[in-house]
Design a protein around this motif. Structure first.
Motif, PDB file in Angstrom:
ATOM      1  N   MET A  21       0.832  -1.188   0.000  1.00 12.00           N
ATOM      2  CA  MET A  21       0.000   0.000   0.000  1.00 12.00           C
ATOM      3  C   MET A  21       0.877   1.254   0.000  1.00 12.00           C
ATOM      4  SD  MET A  21      -3.071  -0.834  -0.055  1.00 12.00           S
ATOM      5  CE  MET A  21      -4.078  -2.259   0.143  1.00 12.00           C
ATOM      6  N   VAL A  22       0.411   2.250  -0.699  1.00 11.05           N
ATOM      7  CA  VAL A  22       1.134   3.515  -0.806  1.00 11.05           C
ATOM      8  C   VAL A  22       0.211   4.626  -0.313  1.00 11.05           C
ATOM      9  CG1 VAL A  22       2.253   5.116  -2.383  1.00 11.05           C
ATOM     10  CG2 VAL A  22       2.369   2.662  -2.815  1.00 11.05           C
ATOM     11  N   THR A  23       0.733   5.479   0.571  1.00 11.86           N
ATOM     12  CA  THR A  23      -0.054   6.577   1.123  1.00 11.86           C
ATOM     13  C   THR A  23       0.513   7.907   0.647  1.00 11.86           C
ATOM     14  OG1 THR A  23      -0.591   5.278   3.075  1.00 11.86           O
ATOM     15  CG2 THR A  23      -0.867   7.645   3.257  1.00 11.86           C
ATOM     16  N   SER A  24      -0.376   8.793   0.217  1.00 12.66           N
ATOM     17  CA  SER A  24       0.002  10.135  -0.226  1.00 12.66           C
ATOM     18  C   SER A  24      -0.812  11.145   0.564  1.00 12.66           C
ATOM     19  CB  SER A  24      -0.288  10.314  -1.717  1.00 12.66           C
ATOM     20  OG  SER A  24       0.368   9.327  -2.471  1.00 12.66           O
ATOM     21  N   GLU A  25      -0.187  12.289   0.891  1.00  9.60           N
ATOM     22  CA  GLU A  25      -0.871  13.327   1.656  1.00  9.60           C
ATOM     23  C   GLU A  25      -0.943  14.611   0.840  1.00  9.60           C
ATOM     24  OE1 GLU A  25       0.878  13.890   5.485  1.00  9.60           O
ATOM     25  OE2 GLU A  25       0.574  11.799   6.058  1.00  9.60           O
ATOM     26  N   TYR A  26      -2.083  15.281   0.961  1.00  5.77           N
ATOM     27  CA  TYR A  26      -2.329  16.521   0.237  1.00  5.77           C
ATOM     28  C   TYR A  26      -2.931  17.546   1.185  1.00  5.77           C
ATOM     29  CZ  TYR A  26      -1.996  13.245  -3.626  1.00  5.77           C
ATOM     30  OH  TYR A  26      -1.572  12.267  -4.486  1.00  5.77           O
ATOM     31  N   GLN A  27      -2.638  18.825   0.929  1.00  6.11           N
ATOM     32  CA  GLN A  27      -3.275  19.914   1.658  1.00  6.11           C
ATOM     33  C   GLN A  27      -4.370  20.465   0.760  1.00  6.11           C
ATOM     34  OE1 GLN A  27      -2.429  21.002   4.878  1.00  6.11           O
ATOM     35  NE2 GLN A  27      -4.391  22.009   4.664  1.00  6.11           N
ATOM     36  N   VAL A  28      -5.603  20.455   1.256  1.00  8.23           N
ATOM     37  CA  VAL A  28      -6.746  20.922   0.486  1.00  8.23           C
ATOM     38  C   VAL A  28      -7.212  22.249   1.073  1.00  8.23           C
ATOM     39  CG1 VAL A  28      -9.083  20.397  -0.295  1.00  8.23           C
ATOM     40  CG2 VAL A  28      -7.422  18.544   0.002  1.00  8.23           C
ATOM     41  N   THR A  29      -7.428  23.238   0.217  1.00  6.66           N
ATOM     42  CA  THR A  29      -7.906  24.535   0.684  1.00  6.66           C
ATOM     43  C   THR A  29      -9.357  24.740   0.268  1.00  6.66           C
ATOM     44  OG1 THR A  29      -7.031  25.606  -1.303  1.00  6.66           O
ATOM     45  CG2 THR A  29      -5.629  25.616   0.646  1.00  6.66           C
ATOM     46  N   GLY A  30     -10.088  25.412   1.145  1.00  5.30           N
ATOM     47  CA  GLY A  30     -11.466  25.778   0.848  1.00  5.30           C
ATOM     48  C   GLY A  30     -12.515  24.923   1.524  1.00  5.30           C
ATOM     49  N   MET A  31     -12.146  23.816   2.142  1.00  6.95           N
ATOM     50  CA  MET A  31     -13.127  22.970   2.815  1.00  6.95           C
ATOM     51  C   MET A  31     -13.511  23.590   4.158  1.00  6.95           C
ATOM     52  SD  MET A  31     -11.873  19.040   2.228  1.00  6.95           S
ATOM     53  CE  MET A  31     -10.447  19.221   3.295  1.00  6.95           C
ATOM     54  N   SER A  32     -14.809  23.498   4.504  1.00  4.32           N
ATOM     55  CA  SER A  32     -15.245  24.078   5.777  1.00  4.32           C
ATOM     56  C   SER A  32     -16.241  23.214   6.545  1.00  4.32           C
ATOM     57  CB  SER A  32     -15.860  25.461   5.533  1.00  4.32           C
ATOM     58  OG  SER A  32     -16.992  25.332   4.685  1.00  4.32           O
ATOM     59  N   CYS A  33     -16.667  22.086   5.951  1.00  9.39           N
ATOM     60  CA  CYS A  33     -17.707  21.308   6.627  1.00  9.39           C
ATOM     61  C   CYS A  33     -17.688  19.846   6.173  1.00  9.39           C
ATOM     62  CB  CYS A  33     -19.077  21.919   6.332  1.00  9.39           C
ATOM     63  SG  CYS A  33     -19.528  21.862   4.574  1.00  9.39           S
ATOM     64  N   GLY A  34     -18.586  19.075   6.738  1.00 12.02           N
ATOM     65  CA  GLY A  34     -18.714  17.666   6.387  1.00 12.02           C
ATOM     66  C   GLY A  34     -19.106  17.452   4.937  1.00 12.02           C
ATOM     67  N   HIS A  35     -19.913  18.351   4.392  1.00 12.18           N
ATOM     68  CA  HIS A  35     -20.299  18.244   2.982  1.00 12.18           C
ATOM     69  C   HIS A  35     -19.063  18.360   2.097  1.00 12.18           C
ATOM     70  CE1 HIS A  35     -22.466  18.717  -0.771  1.00 12.18           C
ATOM     71  NE2 HIS A  35     -21.751  19.794  -0.988  1.00 12.18           N
ATOM     72  N   CYS A  36     -18.166  19.266   2.463  1.00 12.60           N
ATOM     73  CA  CYS A  36     -16.916  19.441   1.715  1.00 12.60           C
ATOM     74  C   CYS A  36     -16.106  18.145   1.740  1.00 12.60           C
ATOM     75  CB  CYS A  36     -16.081  20.566   2.325  1.00 12.60           C
ATOM     76  SG  CYS A  36     -16.874  22.175   2.360  1.00 12.60           S
ATOM     77  N   GLU A  37     -15.987  17.557   2.910  1.00 15.83           N
ATOM     78  CA  GLU A  37     -15.261  16.299   3.050  1.00 15.83           C
ATOM     79  C   GLU A  37     -15.866  15.211   2.167  1.00 15.83           C
ATOM     80  OE1 GLU A  37     -13.970  16.898   7.734  1.00 15.83           O
ATOM     81  OE2 GLU A  37     -15.604  15.537   7.217  1.00 15.83           O
ATOM     82  N   THR A  38     -17.182  15.122   2.181  1.00 21.37           N
ATOM     83  CA  THR A  38     -17.879  14.111   1.387  1.00 21.37           C
ATOM     84  C   THR A  38     -17.634  14.318  -0.103  1.00 21.37           C
ATOM     85  OG1 THR A  38     -19.570  13.832   3.074  1.00 21.37           O
ATOM     86  CG2 THR A  38     -20.138  13.113   0.843  1.00 21.37           C
ATOM     87  N   ALA A  39     -17.687  15.568  -0.555  1.00 24.08           N
ATOM     88  CA  ALA A  39     -17.469  15.859  -1.969  1.00 24.08           C
ATOM     89  C   ALA A  39     -16.070  15.421  -2.405  1.00 24.08           C
ATOM     90  CB  ALA A  39     -17.668  17.352  -2.233  1.00 24.08           C
ATOM     91  N   VAL A  40     -15.065  15.730  -1.595  1.00 29.14           N
ATOM     92  CA  VAL A  40     -13.695  15.338  -1.921  1.00 29.14           C
ATOM     93  C   VAL A  40     -13.559  13.817  -1.881  1.00 29.14           C
ATOM     94  CG1 VAL A  40     -11.290  15.415  -1.132  1.00 29.14           C
ATOM     95  CG2 VAL A  40     -12.662  17.515  -1.180  1.00 29.14           C
ATOM     96  N   ARG A  41     -14.105  13.199  -0.845  1.00 32.05           N
ATOM     97  CA  ARG A  41     -14.021  11.735  -0.698  1.00 32.05           C
ATOM     98  C   ARG A  41     -14.645  11.038  -1.905  1.00 32.05           C
ATOM     99  NH1 ARG A  41     -16.247  11.515   3.885  1.00 32.05           N
ATOM    100  NH2 ARG A  41     -14.352  11.647   5.115  1.00 32.05           N
ATOM    101  N   GLU A  42     -15.801  11.518  -2.359  1.00 26.49           N
ATOM    102  CA  GLU A  42     -16.484  10.874  -3.487  1.00 26.49           C
ATOM    103  C   GLU A  42     -15.680  10.996  -4.777  1.00 26.49           C
ATOM    104  OE1 GLU A  42     -20.419  12.532  -3.626  1.00 26.49           O
ATOM    105  OE2 GLU A  42     -21.111  11.288  -1.952  1.00 26.49           O
ATOM    106  N   GLU A  43     -15.138  12.170  -5.045  1.00 26.48           N
ATOM    107  CA  GLU A  43     -14.379  12.364  -6.289  1.00 26.48           C
ATOM    108  C   GLU A  43     -13.075  11.559  -6.278  1.00 26.48           C
ATOM    109  OE1 GLU A  43     -15.278  13.710  -9.099  1.00 26.48           O
ATOM    110  OE2 GLU A  43     -17.190  14.413  -8.310  1.00 26.48           O
ATOM    111  N   VAL A  44     -12.340  11.618  -5.177  1.00 28.04           N
ATOM    112  CA  VAL A  44     -11.080  10.879  -5.096  1.00 28.04           C
ATOM    113  C   VAL A  44     -11.344   9.374  -5.112  1.00 28.04           C
ATOM    114  CG1 VAL A  44      -9.041  10.426  -3.664  1.00 28.04           C
ATOM    115  CG2 VAL A  44      -9.869  12.778  -3.958  1.00 28.04           C
TER     116      VAL A  44
END
Length: 70
Positions: free
Chosen positions: A1-24
C-alpha cells in the motif's frame, strides 16, 4: 500500500469532506481516503502509487484546490 498526503484549501464542513471523498474515491486503485475540513488534510491510500495529477484533478472537480505534501 502507498499513502500520499495533500493539503486541500477551501473545505469548511462535512459536505466538503464528502465531496472530496467521493471524487477521489472514483480513482482506480484507491483503497482508503481520510479527509478533514478542520485540518485541510487529505490522505489517500492506494494499492500502487497514484499519479498526483489524477488526485489533484479529482479535488478540483469537487470544487477545491490541493497540493501534494508527501
Amino acid at each position: 500500500m502507498v499513502t500520499s498526503e495533500y493539503q486541500v484549501t477551501g473545505m469548511s464542513c462535512g459536505h466538503c469532506e464528502t465531496a472530496v471523498r467521493e471524487e477521489v474515491g472514483r480513482i482506480d486503485g484507491v483503497t482508503d481516503i481520510e479527509v478533514s475540513a478542520r485540518t485541510g488534510l487529505l490522505v489517500v491510500t492506494a494499492a500502487e502509487p497514484l499519479d498526483d495529477t489524477r488526485v489533484l484533478a479529482a479535488v478540483d472537480e469537487a470544487g477545491y484546490e490541493a497540493a501534494r505534501l508527501r
